[in-house]
Design a protein around this motif. Structure first.
Motif, PDB file in Angstrom:
ATOM      1  N   PHE A  48       0.860  -1.187   0.000  1.00 39.18           N
ATOM      2  CA  PHE A  48       0.000   0.000   0.000  1.00 39.18           C
ATOM      3  C   PHE A  48       0.895   1.237   0.000  1.00 39.18           C
ATOM      4  N   PHE A  49       0.266   2.379   0.083  1.00 37.84           N
ATOM      5  CA  PHE A  49       1.042   3.619   0.208  1.00 37.84           C
ATOM      6  C   PHE A  49       1.369   3.868   1.688  1.00 37.84           C
ATOM      7  N   SER A  50       2.330   4.727   1.945  1.00 37.19           N
ATOM      8  CA  SER A  50       2.713   5.082   3.310  1.00 37.19           C
ATOM      9  C   SER A  50       2.860   6.589   3.413  1.00 37.19           C
ATOM     10  N   ILE A  51       2.759   7.097   4.637  1.00 39.79           N
ATOM     11  CA  ILE A  51       2.841   8.539   4.903  1.00 39.79           C
ATOM     12  C   ILE A  51       4.115   8.800   5.694  1.00 39.79           C
ATOM     13  N   GLU A  52       4.864   9.793   5.243  1.00 41.12           N
ATOM     14  CA  GLU A  52       6.154  10.088   5.881  1.00 41.12           C
ATOM     15  C   GLU A  52       5.986  10.611   7.295  1.00 41.12           C
ATOM     16  N   THR A  78       3.780   0.151  -3.944  1.00 39.96           N
ATOM     17  CA  THR A  78       3.381  -0.939  -4.830  1.00 39.96           C
ATOM     18  C   THR A  78       4.109  -0.842  -6.168  1.00 39.96           C
ATOM     19  N   ALA A  79       3.896  -1.851  -6.988  1.00 35.25           N
ATOM     20  CA  ALA A  79       4.522  -1.879  -8.320  1.00 35.25           C
ATOM     21  C   ALA A  79       3.627  -1.261  -9.383  1.00 35.25           C
ATOM     22  N   ASN A  80       2.489  -0.701  -8.975  1.00 38.15           N
ATOM     23  CA  ASN A  80       1.560  -0.082  -9.909  1.00 38.15           C
ATOM     24  C   ASN A  80       1.228   1.344  -9.467  1.00 38.15           C
ATOM     25  N   ASP A  81       0.777   2.141 -10.411  1.00 42.32           N
ATOM     26  CA  ASP A  81       0.332   3.485 -10.063  1.00 42.32           C
ATOM     27  C   ASP A  81      -0.953   3.389  -9.239  1.00 42.32           C
ATOM     28  N   VAL A  82      -1.088   4.313  -8.286  1.00 40.48           N
ATOM     29  CA  VAL A  82      -2.286   4.314  -7.445  1.00 40.48           C
ATOM     30  C   VAL A  82      -2.911   5.697  -7.457  1.00 40.48           C
ATOM     31  N   SER A 115      -2.669  11.101  -8.214  1.00 41.01           N
ATOM     32  CA  SER A 115      -2.058   9.923  -8.825  1.00 41.01           C
ATOM     33  C   SER A 115      -0.592   9.842  -8.403  1.00 41.01           C
ATOM     34  N   VAL A 116      -0.221   8.664  -7.889  1.00 39.38           N
ATOM     35  CA  VAL A 116       1.164   8.464  -7.425  1.00 39.38           C
ATOM     36  C   VAL A 116       1.754   7.286  -8.182  1.00 39.38           C
ATOM     37  N   SER A 117       2.875   7.522  -8.878  1.00 34.62           N
ATOM     38  CA  SER A 117       3.522   6.480  -9.685  1.00 34.62           C
ATOM     39  C   SER A 117       4.093   5.382  -8.800  1.00 34.62           C
ATOM     40  N   ALA A 118       4.303   4.216  -9.409  1.00 34.85           N
ATOM     41  CA  ALA A 118       4.838   3.055  -8.683  1.00 34.85           C
ATOM     42  C   ALA A 118       6.198   3.382  -8.075  1.00 34.85           C
ATOM     43  N   GLY A 119       6.335   3.154  -6.789  1.00 35.63           N
ATOM     44  CA  GLY A 119       7.601   3.385  -6.097  1.00 35.63           C
ATOM     45  C   GLY A 119       7.957   4.833  -5.886  1.00 35.63           C
ATOM     46  N   ALA A 120       7.090   5.751  -6.288  1.00 37.94           N
ATOM     47  CA  ALA A 120       7.391   7.184  -6.193  1.00 37.94           C
ATOM     48  C   ALA A 120       6.681   7.810  -4.998  1.00 37.94           C
ATOM     49  N   SER A 121       7.044   9.071  -4.723  1.00 39.36           N
ATOM     50  CA  SER A 121       6.423   9.835  -3.644  1.00 39.36           C
ATOM     51  C   SER A 121       5.806  11.102  -4.226  1.00 39.36           C
ATOM     52  N   ARG A 122       4.820  11.655  -3.501  1.00 37.52           N
ATOM     53  CA  ARG A 122       4.158  12.870  -3.975  1.00 37.52           C
ATOM     54  C   ARG A 122       3.713  13.691  -2.781  1.00 37.52           C
ATOM     55  N   VAL A 143      -6.859  14.570   8.198  1.00 34.23           N
ATOM     56  CA  VAL A 143      -6.889  14.428   6.745  1.00 34.23           C
ATOM     57  C   VAL A 143      -6.809  12.938   6.468  1.00 34.23           C
ATOM     58  N   GLU A 144      -7.847  12.412   5.806  1.00 34.20           N
ATOM     59  CA  GLU A 144      -7.907  10.986   5.508  1.00 34.20           C
ATOM     60  C   GLU A 144      -7.522  10.726   4.049  1.00 34.20           C
ATOM     61  N   LEU A 145      -6.678   9.700   3.839  1.00 37.12           N
ATOM     62  CA  LEU A 145      -6.220   9.314   2.508  1.00 37.12           C
ATOM     63  C   LEU A 145      -6.666   7.875   2.249  1.00 37.12           C
ATOM     64  N   LYS A 146      -7.189   7.623   1.025  1.00 37.23           N
ATOM     65  CA  LYS A 146      -7.721   6.305   0.705  1.00 37.23           C
ATOM     66  C   LYS A 146      -7.408   5.978  -0.749  1.00 37.23           C
ATOM     67  N   ASP A 147      -6.928   4.729  -1.001  1.00 38.30           N
ATOM     68  CA  ASP A 147      -6.631   4.327  -2.372  1.00 38.30           C
ATOM     69  C   ASP A 147      -7.774   3.471  -2.931  1.00 38.30           C
ATOM     70  N   ALA A 148      -7.616   3.043  -4.193  1.00 41.93           N
ATOM     71  CA  ALA A 148      -8.674   2.294  -4.871  1.00 41.93           C
ATOM     72  C   ALA A 148      -8.889   0.917  -4.252  1.00 41.93           C
ATOM     73  N   ASN A 149      -7.896   0.391  -3.545  1.00 41.40           N
ATOM     74  CA  ASN A 149      -8.022  -0.930  -2.934  1.00 41.40           C
ATOM     75  C   ASN A 149      -8.663  -0.866  -1.545  1.00 41.40           C
ATOM     76  N   GLY A 150      -9.021   0.334  -1.118  1.00 39.07           N
ATOM     77  CA  GLY A 150      -9.669   0.477   0.174  1.00 39.07           C
ATOM     78  C   GLY A 150      -8.727   0.720   1.335  1.00 39.07           C
ATOM     79  N   HIS A 151      -7.423   0.806   1.044  1.00 39.14           N
ATOM     80  CA  HIS A 151      -6.464   1.080   2.122  1.00 39.14           C
ATOM     81  C   HIS A 151      -6.569   2.547   2.519  1.00 39.14           C
ATOM     82  N   THR A 152      -6.692   2.804   3.831  1.00 40.01           N
ATOM     83  CA  THR A 152      -6.828   4.178   4.337  1.00 40.01           C
ATOM     84  C   THR A 152      -5.766   4.476   5.381  1.00 40.01           C
ATOM     85  N   ASP A 153      -5.483   5.738   5.522  1.00 37.88           N
ATOM     86  CA  ASP A 153      -4.556   6.203   6.559  1.00 37.88           C
ATOM     87  C   ASP A 153      -4.943   7.626   6.919  1.00 37.88           C
ATOM     88  N   LYS A 154      -4.488   8.077   8.098  1.00 36.10           N
ATOM     89  CA  LYS A 154      -4.863   9.410   8.573  1.00 36.10           C
ATOM     90  C   LYS A 154      -3.626  10.220   8.928  1.00 36.10           C
TER      91      LYS A 154
END
Length: 416
Positions: A48-52, A78-82, A115-122, A143-154
């Motif tokens: 999934f994505f992570s927050i610094e 991940t290995a795909n864009d999210v 949109s965040v590229s695979a392995g990249a940060s934004r 501030v809540e962040l959620k991707d297409a797979n349902g993974h969320t973080d705050k």
């Protein structure tokens, strides 16, 4: 008796220290920092994505009626864009008057899909527009962040609105580190309480270093938590450390009256021992107690033997004394007859001793009596002079005829 058990206790304590001080040294098992770094990296490289940074702190805002902007850094693991969606929500752990910033937050450009590229940060830019009539105090929102797979973080968003009502104050209490650890677990805790109206982020860390020249400082546990007004936070650790003797430091930050973050430090030595070493220490104590009891009984028996020997020598000395006195009495002379008062006193002293008395004192008296007896035996016996006078008398007048046949008589007088 008391002094004997004092010595036993001291020896037993030394045994425990020896048993439990060298076992950790022999079996020291520090955690490998490289292994810890690998574990931390694996935790980050999720699918999934992570927050610094989990807290977006705008700091103290002294100008009202204007906007402030900061960024949230998001990494795609991940290995795909999210595609990540951003939104705001109320931070419910604080009072209502501290939740108003939820209405002040917008996203730069009105963009809420990223949109965040695979392995990249934004960067996701967050803007806070402070009203001109905003009350002083610390404001919180999510501030809540959620991707297409349902993974969320705050991400926690906070801002200190300057004014007379903004007060920084805090207390640190109950800072402890257990000096002895069993089963490789290190335990410690510290409590941070916010006593003001402004919130702050408290950072906690506990680290250790092997006393016997092990590796460098090892971070056993660390973390951070927002301490909002009237909140009390307890940081604690119960983590594996490895057998050994360590210097341990526990650090925690808190806000002082000026709003600056300062650090509280607790440092102490910790002995981390395996559970089975307690059984070894107990065995050492039992063995020492048994040896002490045996030594006490043996000493008591030696005192009995010394007492018997002293009594035997005392009786022999008394007999010699009586024999000498009787011999002089038979001779009929009082010259040279002397009562040995010191000897009598020592004989009386021996009779007062019991088995529990000091054996060394009994032995000393016995030796003194024996030496006194030998001196008495070596003394030359006093010779009694005998003087003999022979007195010759003139013959008596001639008696009647029938006595003419008697011979003259000599009288002997013995003068002493």
């Amino acid at each position: 008796m008391k002094s004997v058990w004092t010595k036993v206790s001291a020896v037993a304590l030394a045994g425990v220290i020896i048993a439990n001080a060298f076992i950790p040294y022999a079996y020291a098992t520090d955690i490998d920092p490289a292994q810890m770094a690998k574990m931390a990296e694996e935790a980050k490289t999720e699918e999934f994505f992570s927050i610094e940074e989990k807290i977006l702190n705008f700091g103290q805002l002294s100008e009202l009626g204007r906007s402030y902007t900061k960024s949230i850094v998001v990494k795609n693991n991940t290995a795909n864009d999210v595609i990540i969606d951003a939104s705001t929500s109320v931070y419910e752990d604080v009072a209502v008057e501290n939740q108003k910033i939820t209405e002040w937050i917008t996203f730069v450009g009105g963009i809420t899909h990223f949109s965040v590229s695979a392995g990249a940060s934004r960067d996701i830019n967050v803007r806070v527009v402070v009203p001109s009539d905003a009350a002083s105090g610390t404001q919180y929102a999510n501030v809540e962040l959620k991707d297409a797979n349902g993974h969320t973080d705050k991400v926690l968003v906070k801002a200190d609105i300057a004014g007379d009502g903004l007060k920084y104050s805090s207390e640190v209490s109950d800072a402890t580190i257990e000096p002895f650890a069993l089963g490789e677990n290190l335990k410690g805790k510290v409590v941070v309480k916010n006593t003001g109206t402004a919130g702050f982020t408290s950072v906690y860390q506990i680290r250790a270093k092997n006393v016997f020249g092990g590796m460098d400082w090892i971070i056993v546990d660390e973390g951070e938590e927002e301490v909002f007004p009237s909140k009390q936070v307890e940081f604690s650790t119960d983590d594996k450390l490895g057998f050994g003797v360590y210097n341990v430091e526990q650090r925690v930050t808190f806000a002082n009256a000026e709003g600056r973050m300062v650090e509280s430090l607790l440092s102490r030595m910790v002995i981390n021992i395996p559970t089975w070493s307690l059984a070894v220490a107990g065995g050492v104590i039992v063995f020492i107690i048994i040896v002490a009891i045996f030594a006490k009984r043996r000493k008591k028996n030696r005192n009995k033997d010394k007492l018997k020997n002293a009594e035997r020598k005392a009786r022999a000395a008394e007999i010699k004394k009586v024999e000498r006195a009787e011999g002089k009495a038979i001779d009929g002379s009082s010259k040279g007859v002397k009562i040995d008062e010191d000897l009598d006193a020592e004989l009386d002293a021996i009779e007062e001793f019991s088995v529990e008395d000091n054996g060394s004192e009994i032995e000393r008296l016995a030796e003194k009596l024996e030496a006194r007896g030998e001196e008495q035996e070596d003394e030359p016996e006093e010779e009694v002079p005998v003087k003999v006078n022979v007195v010759k008398k003139k013959p008596a007048p001639a008696p009647a005829a029938k006595d003419t046949a008697k011979k003259p008589v000599k009288k002997i007088k013995i003068i002493q």
